[in-house]
Structures are given as C-alpha cells and as structure tokens.
Design a protein around this motif. Structure first.
Motif, PDB file in Angstrom:
ATOM      1  N   ARG A  25       0.885  -1.309   0.116  1.00  0.00           N
ATOM      2  CA  ARG A  25      -0.024  -0.030   0.016  1.00  0.00           C
ATOM      3  C   ARG A  25       1.011   1.173   0.109  1.00  0.00           C
ATOM      4  O   ARG A  25       0.452   2.159  -0.656  1.00  0.00           O
ATOM      5  CB  ARG A  25      -1.060   0.148   1.259  1.00  0.00           C
ATOM      6  CG  ARG A  25      -2.120  -1.197   1.101  1.00  0.00           C
ATOM      7  CD  ARG A  25      -3.086  -0.850   2.130  1.00  0.00           C
ATOM      8  NE  ARG A  25      -3.849   0.323   2.166  1.00  0.00           N
ATOM      9  CZ  ARG A  25      -4.717   0.710   2.556  1.00  0.00           C
ATOM     10  NH1 ARG A  25      -5.292  -0.088   3.178  1.00  0.00           N
ATOM     11  NH2 ARG A  25      -5.003   2.180   2.616  1.00  0.00           N
ATOM     12  N   GLU A  26       1.866   1.249   0.669  1.00  0.00           N
ATOM     13  CA  GLU A  26       2.871   2.432   0.807  1.00  0.00           C
ATOM     14  C   GLU A  26       3.572   2.636  -0.450  1.00  0.00           C
ATOM     15  O   GLU A  26       3.653   3.781  -1.127  1.00  0.00           O
ATOM     16  CB  GLU A  26       4.123   2.050   1.707  1.00  0.00           C
ATOM     17  CG  GLU A  26       5.057   3.194   1.757  1.00  0.00           C
ATOM     18  CD  GLU A  26       4.351   4.747   2.093  1.00  0.00           C
ATOM     19  OE1 GLU A  26       5.109   5.619   1.953  1.00  0.00           O
ATOM     20  OE2 GLU A  26       3.501   4.799   2.449  1.00  0.00           O
ATOM     21  N   ARG A  29       0.798   3.962  -3.023  1.00  0.00           N
ATOM     22  CA  ARG A  29       0.834   5.463  -2.793  1.00  0.00           C
ATOM     23  C   ARG A  29       1.784   6.121  -3.418  1.00  0.00           C
ATOM     24  O   ARG A  29       1.509   7.415  -4.019  1.00  0.00           O
ATOM     25  CB  ARG A  29       0.574   5.632  -1.241  1.00  0.00           C
ATOM     26  CG  ARG A  29       0.418   6.915  -0.890  1.00  0.00           C
ATOM     27  CD  ARG A  29       0.525   7.355   0.737  1.00  0.00           C
ATOM     28  NE  ARG A  29       1.895   7.211   0.980  1.00  0.00           N
ATOM     29  CZ  ARG A  29       2.774   8.120   0.840  1.00  0.00           C
ATOM     30  NH1 ARG A  29       2.440   9.270   0.161  1.00  0.00           N
ATOM     31  NH2 ARG A  29       4.036   8.213   1.330  1.00  0.00           N
ATOM     32  N   GLN A  33       1.461   8.992  -6.253  1.00  0.00           N
ATOM     33  CA  GLN A  33       1.938  10.345  -5.928  1.00  0.00           C
ATOM     34  C   GLN A  33       3.000  10.921  -7.050  1.00  0.00           C
ATOM     35  O   GLN A  33       2.734  12.073  -7.475  1.00  0.00           O
ATOM     36  CB  GLN A  33       2.485  10.576  -4.746  1.00  0.00           C
ATOM     37  CG  GLN A  33       2.913  11.878  -4.167  1.00  0.00           C
ATOM     38  CD  GLN A  33       3.404  12.007  -2.750  1.00  0.00           C
ATOM     39  OE1 GLN A  33       3.978  11.021  -2.384  1.00  0.00           O
ATOM     40  NE2 GLN A  33       3.159  13.091  -2.295  1.00  0.00           N
TER      41      GLN A  33
END
Length: 82
Positions: A25-26, A29, A33
């Motif tokens: 998930r990181e 993200r 971004q």
C-alpha cells in the motif's frame, strides 16, 4: 476446536502477510503520487487504460523523446514493429 499446532504455524504467516500488504500500500501510494505530480504522466493517464505504472514506465523508458525521429522509431525501440 482449533488445532494449536496449526495456529502456531499460521499466525506468523498472517503477520508476514500484514507487513507485505502494508508495504504494498505504501509503494502504491508513492507510485500514484509520483505520477500525479508529473505533467507528462498526467497526459499519459488521460488515455483510457493507462495508469500510473504504465505512464511512469513509458516516461522512464523513452527518457528523452528528441532521440527518436518519429513515433515509428519509438515503436521499434519497444519491439512493437516487425
């Protein structure tokens, strides 16, 4: 009734899965971004079916578009022409 040996074996696997999912998930993200802060990637992502990973990958692979004389040579660079 739960088997204690089975629980003893499965709990570490579930913990490892939770860590892997949090890491995924990181990274997801960060990719989103990075693509959303890049003008070229935003243009690529306006094309249906092109997401952040494809946009970032294509941008990184092409690097400097001036080194290609035409769109056909870009296709050949990626092996998309016979």
């Amino acid at each position: 009734e739960a088997d204690p040996d089975l629980s003893h074996a499965l709990l570490p696997l579930l913990d490892a899965r939770a860590v892997l999912f949090a890491t995924y998930r990181e990274l997801d993200r960060r990719v989103k971004q990075a693509a959303s802060h890049d003008e070229t990637c935003l243009r690529f992502m306006a094309i249906p079916g092109v997401g952040p990973i494809a946009a970032l990958t294509f941008k990184a692979a092409v690097d400097d578009p001036k080194r290609f004389t035409s769109s056909r040579t870009v296709a050949a660079h990626f092996g998309l022409t016979p």
